[in-house]
Write a protein that holds these residues in place. Sequence first.
Motif, PDB file in Angstrom:
ATOM      1  N   GLU A 261     135.328 100.921  52.579  1.00 52.88           N
ATOM      2  CA  GLU A 261     136.281 100.002  53.200  1.00 52.88           C
ATOM      3  C   GLU A 261     135.791  98.562  53.111  1.00 52.88           C
ATOM      4  OE1 GLU A 261     139.579 100.417  54.931  1.00 52.88           O
ATOM      5  OE2 GLU A 261     139.227 101.746  53.232  1.00 52.88           O
ATOM      6  N   ARG A 262     134.457  98.375  53.304  1.00 52.02           N
ATOM      7  CA  ARG A 262     133.913  97.016  53.203  1.00 52.02           C
ATOM      8  C   ARG A 262     134.096  96.467  51.793  1.00 52.02           C
ATOM      9  NH1 ARG A 262     129.886  99.066  56.383  1.00 52.02           N
ATOM     10  NH2 ARG A 262     128.454  99.334  54.650  1.00 52.02           N
ATOM     11  N   SER A 263     133.967  97.345  50.784  1.00 57.19           N
ATOM     12  CA  SER A 263     134.112  96.888  49.397  1.00 57.19           C
ATOM     13  C   SER A 263     135.558  96.478  49.120  1.00 57.19           C
ATOM     14  CB  SER A 263     133.694  97.985  48.426  1.00 57.19           C
ATOM     15  OG  SER A 263     134.731  98.941  48.287  1.00 57.19           O
ATOM     16  N   GLY A 264     136.496  97.032  49.870  1.00 57.78           N
ATOM     17  CA  GLY A 264     137.907  96.698  49.668  1.00 57.78           C
ATOM     18  C   GLY A 264     138.474  97.214  48.349  1.00 57.78           C
ATOM     19  N   ALA A 265     137.736  98.108  47.682  1.00 59.66           N
ATOM     20  CA  ALA A 265     138.121  98.527  46.325  1.00 59.66           C
ATOM     21  C   ALA A 265     139.094  99.700  46.337  1.00 59.66           C
ATOM     22  CB  ALA A 265     136.883  98.891  45.525  1.00 59.66           C
ATOM     23  N   PHE A 266     139.271 100.330  47.497  1.00 55.80           N
ATOM     24  CA  PHE A 266     140.087 101.539  47.549  1.00 55.80           C
ATOM     25  C   PHE A 266     141.167 101.410  48.608  1.00 55.80           C
ATOM     26  CE2 PHE A 266     140.711 105.980  49.079  1.00 55.80           C
ATOM     27  CZ  PHE A 266     141.263 106.493  47.910  1.00 55.80           C
ATOM     28  N   LYS A 267     142.393 101.716  48.228  1.00 54.06           N
ATOM     29  CA  LYS A 267     143.500 101.542  49.171  1.00 54.06           C
ATOM     30  C   LYS A 267     144.204 102.864  49.470  1.00 54.06           C
ATOM     31  CE  LYS A 267     142.992  97.326  50.139  1.00 54.06           C
ATOM     32  NZ  LYS A 267     142.312  97.197  51.445  1.00 54.06           N
ATOM     33  N   GLY A 268     143.566 103.998  49.151  1.00 54.92           N
ATOM     34  CA  GLY A 268     144.162 105.294  49.439  1.00 54.92           C
ATOM     35  C   GLY A 268     143.670 105.840  50.771  1.00 54.92           C
ATOM     36  N   LEU A 269     143.710 107.163  50.910  1.00 52.05           N
ATOM     37  CA  LEU A 269     143.239 107.820  52.121  1.00 52.05           C
ATOM     38  C   LEU A 269     141.843 108.402  51.889  1.00 52.05           C
ATOM     39  CD1 LEU A 269     146.487 109.755  53.138  1.00 52.05           C
ATOM     40  CD2 LEU A 269     145.810 107.417  53.688  1.00 52.05           C
ATOM     41  N   TYR A 270     141.217 108.850  52.971  1.00 48.03           N
ATOM     42  CA  TYR A 270     139.873 109.409  52.869  1.00 48.03           C
ATOM     43  C   TYR A 270     139.849 110.845  53.350  1.00 48.03           C
ATOM     44  CZ  TYR A 270     138.178 104.685  52.173  1.00 48.03           C
ATOM     45  OH  TYR A 270     137.948 103.436  51.676  1.00 48.03           O
ATOM     46  N   HIS A 271     138.737 111.525  53.025  1.00 43.67           N
ATOM     47  CA  HIS A 271     138.450 112.806  53.637  1.00 43.67           C
ATOM     48  C   HIS A 271     136.941 112.913  53.833  1.00 43.67           C
ATOM     49  CE1 HIS A 271     139.603 116.889  54.803  1.00 43.67           C
ATOM     50  NE2 HIS A 271     138.414 117.213  54.360  1.00 43.67           N
ATOM     51  N   VAL A 272     136.516 112.990  55.090  1.00 43.91           N
ATOM     52  CA  VAL A 272     135.086 113.053  55.396  1.00 43.91           C
ATOM     53  C   VAL A 272     134.644 114.517  55.441  1.00 43.91           C
ATOM     54  CG1 VAL A 272     133.298 112.446  57.059  1.00 43.91           C
ATOM     55  CG2 VAL A 272     135.253 110.922  56.744  1.00 43.91           C
ATOM     56  N   LEU A 273     133.730 114.879  54.526  1.00 43.60           N
ATOM     57  CA  LEU A 273     133.272 116.271  54.458  1.00 43.60           C
ATOM     58  C   LEU A 273     132.383 116.648  55.639  1.00 43.60           C
ATOM     59  CD1 LEU A 273     132.202 116.985  50.782  1.00 43.60           C
ATOM     60  CD2 LEU A 273     134.151 117.919  52.014  1.00 43.60           C
ATOM     61  N   GLY A 274     131.586 115.690  56.104  1.00 43.43           N
ATOM     62  CA  GLY A 274     130.616 115.989  57.158  1.00 43.43           C
ATOM     63  C   GLY A 274     129.275 116.402  56.597  1.00 43.43           C
ATOM     64  N   GLY A 275     128.990 116.023  55.346  1.00 44.78           N
ATOM     65  CA  GLY A 275     127.700 116.350  54.740  1.00 44.78           C
ATOM     66  C   GLY A 275     127.877 116.914  53.349  1.00 44.78           C
ATOM     67  N   THR A 276     126.805 117.490  52.811  1.00 49.66           N
ATOM     68  CA  THR A 276     126.856 118.133  51.496  1.00 49.66           C
ATOM     69  C   THR A 276     126.456 119.587  51.666  1.00 49.66           C
ATOM     70  OG1 THR A 276     124.554 117.547  51.127  1.00 49.66           O
ATOM     71  CG2 THR A 276     126.213 116.042  50.245  1.00 49.66           C
ATOM     72  N   LEU A 277     126.778 120.391  50.680  1.00 48.66           N
ATOM     73  CA  LEU A 277     126.214 121.734  50.632  1.00 48.66           C
ATOM     74  C   LEU A 277     124.712 121.590  50.500  1.00 48.66           C
ATOM     75  CD1 LEU A 277     128.590 123.411  48.020  1.00 48.66           C
ATOM     76  CD2 LEU A 277     128.690 123.599  50.506  1.00 48.66           C
ATOM     77  N   SER A 278     123.947 122.427  51.163  1.00 46.69           N
ATOM     78  CA  SER A 278     122.498 122.351  51.020  1.00 46.69           C
ATOM     79  C   SER A 278     121.893 123.711  51.304  1.00 46.69           C
ATOM     80  CB  SER A 278     121.937 121.304  51.977  1.00 46.69           C
ATOM     81  OG  SER A 278     120.535 121.414  52.030  1.00 46.69           O
ATOM     82  N   ALA A 279     121.361 124.328  50.260  1.00 46.69           N
ATOM     83  CA  ALA A 279     120.737 125.641  50.421  1.00 46.69           C
ATOM     84  C   ALA A 279     119.533 125.526  51.358  1.00 46.69           C
ATOM     85  CB  ALA A 279     120.296 126.171  49.063  1.00 46.69           C
ATOM     86  N   LEU A 280     118.801 124.409  51.203  1.00 45.65           N
ATOM     87  CA  LEU A 280     117.573 124.205  51.991  1.00 45.65           C
ATOM     88  C   LEU A 280     117.879 124.111  53.481  1.00 45.65           C
ATOM     89  CD1 LEU A 280     115.238 123.914  49.978  1.00 45.65           C
ATOM     90  CD2 LEU A 280     114.823 121.669  50.971  1.00 45.65           C
ATOM     91  N   ASP A 281     118.933 123.341  53.828  1.00 45.25           N
ATOM     92  CA  ASP A 281     119.274 123.157  55.236  1.00 45.25           C
ATOM     93  C   ASP A 281     120.260 124.211  55.713  1.00 45.25           C
ATOM     94  OD1 ASP A 281     117.683 120.988  55.006  1.00 45.25           O
ATOM     95  OD2 ASP A 281     119.313 119.534  54.844  1.00 45.25           O
ATOM     96  N   GLY A 282     120.607 125.178  54.859  1.00 45.10           N
ATOM     97  CA  GLY A 282     121.523 126.244  55.260  1.00 45.10           C
ATOM     98  C   GLY A 282     122.929 125.772  55.547  1.00 45.10           C
ATOM     99  N   ARG A 283     123.391 124.722  54.804  1.00 46.20           N
ATOM    100  CA  ARG A 283     124.763 124.267  55.002  1.00 46.20           C
ATOM    101  C   ARG A 283     125.637 124.823  53.890  1.00 46.20           C
ATOM    102  NH1 ARG A 283     122.801 119.321  56.339  1.00 46.20           N
ATOM    103  NH2 ARG A 283     123.161 118.631  54.200  1.00 46.20           N
ATOM    104  N   GLY A 284     126.516 125.727  54.213  1.00 48.11           N
ATOM    105  CA  GLY A 284     127.454 126.293  53.252  1.00 48.11           C
ATOM    106  C   GLY A 284     128.814 125.640  53.404  1.00 48.11           C
ATOM    107  N   PRO A 285     129.807 126.073  52.604  1.00 43.95           N
ATOM    108  CA  PRO A 285     131.164 125.497  52.673  1.00 43.95           C
ATOM    109  C   PRO A 285     131.770 125.602  54.066  1.00 43.95           C
ATOM    110  CG  PRO A 285     130.928 126.901  50.751  1.00 43.95           C
ATOM    111  CD  PRO A 285     129.684 127.090  51.551  1.00 43.95           C
ATOM    112  N   ALA A 286     131.399 126.636  54.834  1.00 45.39           N
ATOM    113  CA  ALA A 286     131.997 126.818  56.162  1.00 45.39           C
ATOM    114  C   ALA A 286     131.604 125.689  57.117  1.00 45.39           C
ATOM    115  CB  ALA A 286     131.562 128.165  56.739  1.00 45.39           C
ATOM    116  N   GLN A 287     130.439 125.062  56.861  1.00 49.13           N
ATOM    117  CA  GLN A 287     129.995 123.972  57.745  1.00 49.13           C
ATOM    118  C   GLN A 287     130.668 122.642  57.398  1.00 49.13           C
ATOM    119  OE1 GLN A 287     127.164 126.299  56.907  1.00 49.13           O
ATOM    120  NE2 GLN A 287     127.943 127.112  58.834  1.00 49.13           N
TER     121      GLN A 287
END
Lengths: 198, 198
Positions: free
Chosen positions: B94-120
């Motif tokens: 938003e600060r860059s002002g380069a994008f004027k569409g909508l967003y979707h916040v995932l809440g992180g990345t998949l991570s085998a190490l931290d045990g984060r799967g798609p359900a998280q």
Amino acid sequence: MAKTEIDRLTQLLSRLPGLGPRSARRAVLFLMKKRESLMLPLAKAMTDAAASIVNCPTCGNLDTENPCAICQSPKRDHSKICVVEEVGDLWALERSGAFKGLYHVLGGTLSALDGRGPAQLNVNQLLDRAGETHVQEIILALSATVDGQTTGHYLTECLTGYEVDVSKLAHGVPVGGSLDYLDDGTLTAALKARRPTN
Amino acid sequence: MAKTEIDRLTQLLSRLPGLGPRSARRAVLFLMKKRESLMLPLAKAMTDAAASIVNCPTCGNLDTENPCAICQSPKRDHSKICVVEEVGDLWALERSGAFKGLYHVLGGTLSALDGRGPAQLNVNQLLDRAGETHVQEIILALSATVDGQTTGHYLTECLTGYEVDVSKLAHGVPVGGSLDYLDDGTLTAALKARRPTN
């Protein structure tokens, strides 16, 4: 985005020492994730602290009691007063556990550049305390900077005529310090102040 | 010292990212000096923010409105959804002002190490949105790390079969960056993605 609340919080947080705009934003996001466990307790701790903590009228320390716990304590040596620049310095000395006397917080150093003269510091209160009969020693624990040393010289002059010993912290090699990395001034001071090894 | 209030405030402040015990102590002393102008407003700003700011149920952005101002805005391009890991990334875009569409916040990345799967992560909500007829493009704006890229591959697979274009951010030389200091991976990517100068 909620310009009002989030921006206001970010802007206030970024005024804290050690936090810039970028780290303030990180802190806000962190706080928003931990509302119940951190954000609200922190808000309450600030409100409580602002309401209950006062500067000790005798020594300038911050405490909920008035006079502060150190000034009140019968276990402390009331014949020694350690003069420090700021409350943070007092805390550092307390953490070291090396001093069991009382303190006096000056509130800064003399500084020609910043226009701070003796009137801006708690000098008169110190002289009043130095005049009390049970006070025997005043220890100047000031920064080893030009301003700190100027302030030390000034206080030493002010205290001439009072029946107290005036001392200052030793200069020398910091414990854990390697000679290789020390500046010339410290090395010279440490060499001058050398002591027999017995 | 007032162990209770000051120590509690220091301890809470030191949990913020970027502040350790030492800088938290400095911050507390700074706050105590500016009670009316900073400490109380900051406490109030935190209480207000905790009460009024919610996560947008559609995109995951933080806002006082529900759904958030971006999701509500008729000025934004509702055919494009930019997928980011955290709200901080959304703010950066938003600060860059380069994008004027909508967003979707995932809440992180998949991570085998931290045990984060798609359900998280908010993956199902993204697929629901991708299924809406007016959505034409999903832009994956994820970190160029192993976890970020893994997540990107996973989402690309999930989105196969949906009638949307899936794109991702370009890799290359950062603007203002000197080649001398760039890592091999970035240089290789920038060379592979070279473009005619027209």
